[in-house]
Design a protein around this motif. Sequence first.
Motif, PDB file in Angstrom:
ATOM      1  N   ILE A 224       7.589   5.915  -4.852  1.00  0.00           N
ATOM      2  CA  ILE A 224       8.227   4.601  -4.948  1.00  0.00           C
ATOM      3  C   ILE A 224       7.614   3.718  -3.860  1.00  0.00           C
ATOM      4  O   ILE A 224       7.681   4.060  -2.672  1.00  0.00           O
ATOM      5  CB  ILE A 224       9.750   4.694  -4.755  1.00  0.00           C
ATOM      6  N   PRO A 225       7.004   2.609  -4.226  1.00  0.00           N
ATOM      7  CA  PRO A 225       6.380   1.754  -3.202  1.00  0.00           C
ATOM      8  C   PRO A 225       7.406   0.868  -2.492  1.00  0.00           C
ATOM      9  O   PRO A 225       8.242   0.231  -3.142  1.00  0.00           O
ATOM     10  CB  PRO A 225       5.396   0.911  -4.010  1.00  0.00           C
ATOM     11  N   PHE A 226       7.336   0.855  -1.179  1.00  0.00           N
ATOM     12  CA  PHE A 226       8.145  -0.067  -0.386  1.00  0.00           C
ATOM     13  C   PHE A 226       7.202  -1.034   0.317  1.00  0.00           C
ATOM     14  O   PHE A 226       6.263  -0.621   0.996  1.00  0.00           O
ATOM     15  CB  PHE A 226       9.012   0.683   0.640  1.00  0.00           C
ATOM     16  N   ARG A 227       7.495  -2.292   0.127  1.00  0.00           N
ATOM     17  CA  ARG A 227       6.634  -3.345   0.664  1.00  0.00           C
ATOM     18  C   ARG A 227       7.122  -3.739   2.054  1.00  0.00           C
ATOM     19  O   ARG A 227       8.301  -4.079   2.235  1.00  0.00           O
ATOM     20  CB  ARG A 227       6.672  -4.534  -0.292  1.00  0.00           C
ATOM     21  N   GLY A 228       6.245  -3.679   3.023  1.00  0.00           N
ATOM     22  CA  GLY A 228       6.557  -4.099   4.381  1.00  0.00           C
ATOM     23  C   GLY A 228       5.920  -5.448   4.665  1.00  0.00           C
ATOM     24  O   GLY A 228       4.691  -5.573   4.644  1.00  0.00           O
ATOM     25  N   GLU A 229       6.742  -6.443   4.899  1.00  0.00           N
ATOM     26  CA  GLU A 229       6.237  -7.803   5.108  1.00  0.00           C
ATOM     27  C   GLU A 229       6.220  -8.136   6.592  1.00  0.00           C
ATOM     28  O   GLU A 229       7.178  -7.858   7.323  1.00  0.00           O
ATOM     29  CB  GLU A 229       7.105  -8.795   4.343  1.00  0.00           C
ATOM     30  N   TYR A 230       5.122  -8.710   7.027  1.00  0.00           N
ATOM     31  CA  TYR A 230       4.915  -9.057   8.434  1.00  0.00           C
ATOM     32  C   TYR A 230       4.740 -10.565   8.596  1.00  0.00           C
ATOM     33  O   TYR A 230       4.363 -11.274   7.661  1.00  0.00           O
ATOM     34  CB  TYR A 230       3.635  -8.402   8.973  1.00  0.00           C
ATOM     35  N   PRO A 347       0.873  -8.194   4.131  1.00  0.00           N
ATOM     36  CA  PRO A 347       1.874  -7.122   4.055  1.00  0.00           C
ATOM     37  C   PRO A 347       1.213  -5.761   3.898  1.00  0.00           C
ATOM     38  O   PRO A 347      -0.007  -5.650   3.719  1.00  0.00           O
ATOM     39  CB  PRO A 347       2.658  -7.491   2.796  1.00  0.00           C
ATOM     40  N   GLY A 348       2.027  -4.736   3.952  1.00  0.00           N
ATOM     41  CA  GLY A 348       1.581  -3.375   3.673  1.00  0.00           C
ATOM     42  C   GLY A 348       2.486  -2.749   2.625  1.00  0.00           C
ATOM     43  O   GLY A 348       3.571  -3.253   2.346  1.00  0.00           O
TER      44      GLY A 348
END
Length: 404
Positions: A224-230, A347-348
């Motif tokens: 499950i992809p979780f998007r990390g926003e910076y 993001p990552g």
Amino acid sequence: MTYDYIIIGGGIVGISTAWQLQQRFPKLKILLLEKEEAFSMHQTGHNSGVVHAGVYYAPGSLKARFCKAGAAATEAFCAEHNLPFDRCGKVLVATSDAELRRMKGLIERCRINGIDVEELTRSQLEKSEPNIEGLGALLVPGTAIVDYRKVASTMADCFVRLGGEARLGHEVVALEESAEAVTAIARHRGKTVTVRGRFLIACSGLMADRTARMLGIPIDFRIIPFRGEYYRLPPKHNKIVNHLIYPVPDPDLPFLGVHLTRMIDGSVTVGPNAVLGWKREGYDRLNLSLLDTWEMVTFAGFWRLLQEQLVTGLIETKNSLWKPGYLKLVQKYCPQLQLSDLLPYPPGIRAQAVMEDGSLVHDFLFAETPRTLHVCNAPSPAATAAIPIGSHICDRVTDHLKGD
């Protein structure tokens, strides 16, 4: 040609594995396949560059063991190859009584895991970090920062110099295993390329479950992809902190919270949050993959996870869409920052293995067949721990070819 080992995945774990295998067996033919036209295009190249000390990880877990060894190995590798490495330290800031209580538990975990840590009073925190506010804090001096893309590309160069072969732009689309060998079928510039190996190692990150299913392995998880926003702070704030600044994490959540990270280039980033991704490799602002979404919503574990983490997920999504909510998370410990300080930054995407019961896999997860080993879950601190992970994989696979 039949290769002795084929490694799928040109992120730092796959490269580390290939490099160390070639070191151990200089006469063997080892092939590294990467689908992109450059190394480290996904998780390795989209993280915050932190070399973790191992504060959070359960004693006795592979994460705890690999993290401490990996931090030392990464520092040694950077020194040997003249790569930038800054042991700037980390400060975990408690902004509530509940976080102060959690902080005590982290002190005990550090003691068990053999990690140096210093408890700071409110006045000591103010002296150490004049722009940070909190009731108390933990100083972890062993935390550092690097450029993981440079580390990974240097490892890849070492692998090739030792005689290894790396092929970029080769996307593996099918695998076949027999009693004698494994065949990988890849796409390269519109053509089909077939390679054969005596053993295969898959370090395919965001595609780990799909790679395992190519061989019919009966897995009970999905990625499950979780998007990390910076965000990035403007240059005027490059000296706003002396260390990395983290909140004290909630042990019921799998992520560490929004933090201020000094980057190896001198800038400071804010983040990441953790929102559900609808595309495994979705780095643009709006992203949707019908295939990725369909695989999620048809997986029972996704709905069980959603039910368990619904409130947290809604809060994270709200803060993703509404920048003042995101800013508020940072202002808890750095009140001087304003909306205008949150500048765009890439993001990552985190590849998170989720089981059918909805539980998150918090440690490394492997699957095997007679001639393949699959790294199914390589959570943070995988980049920090890449060298000992690679060594561990080498230990697991070196006996497989002795009977051939």
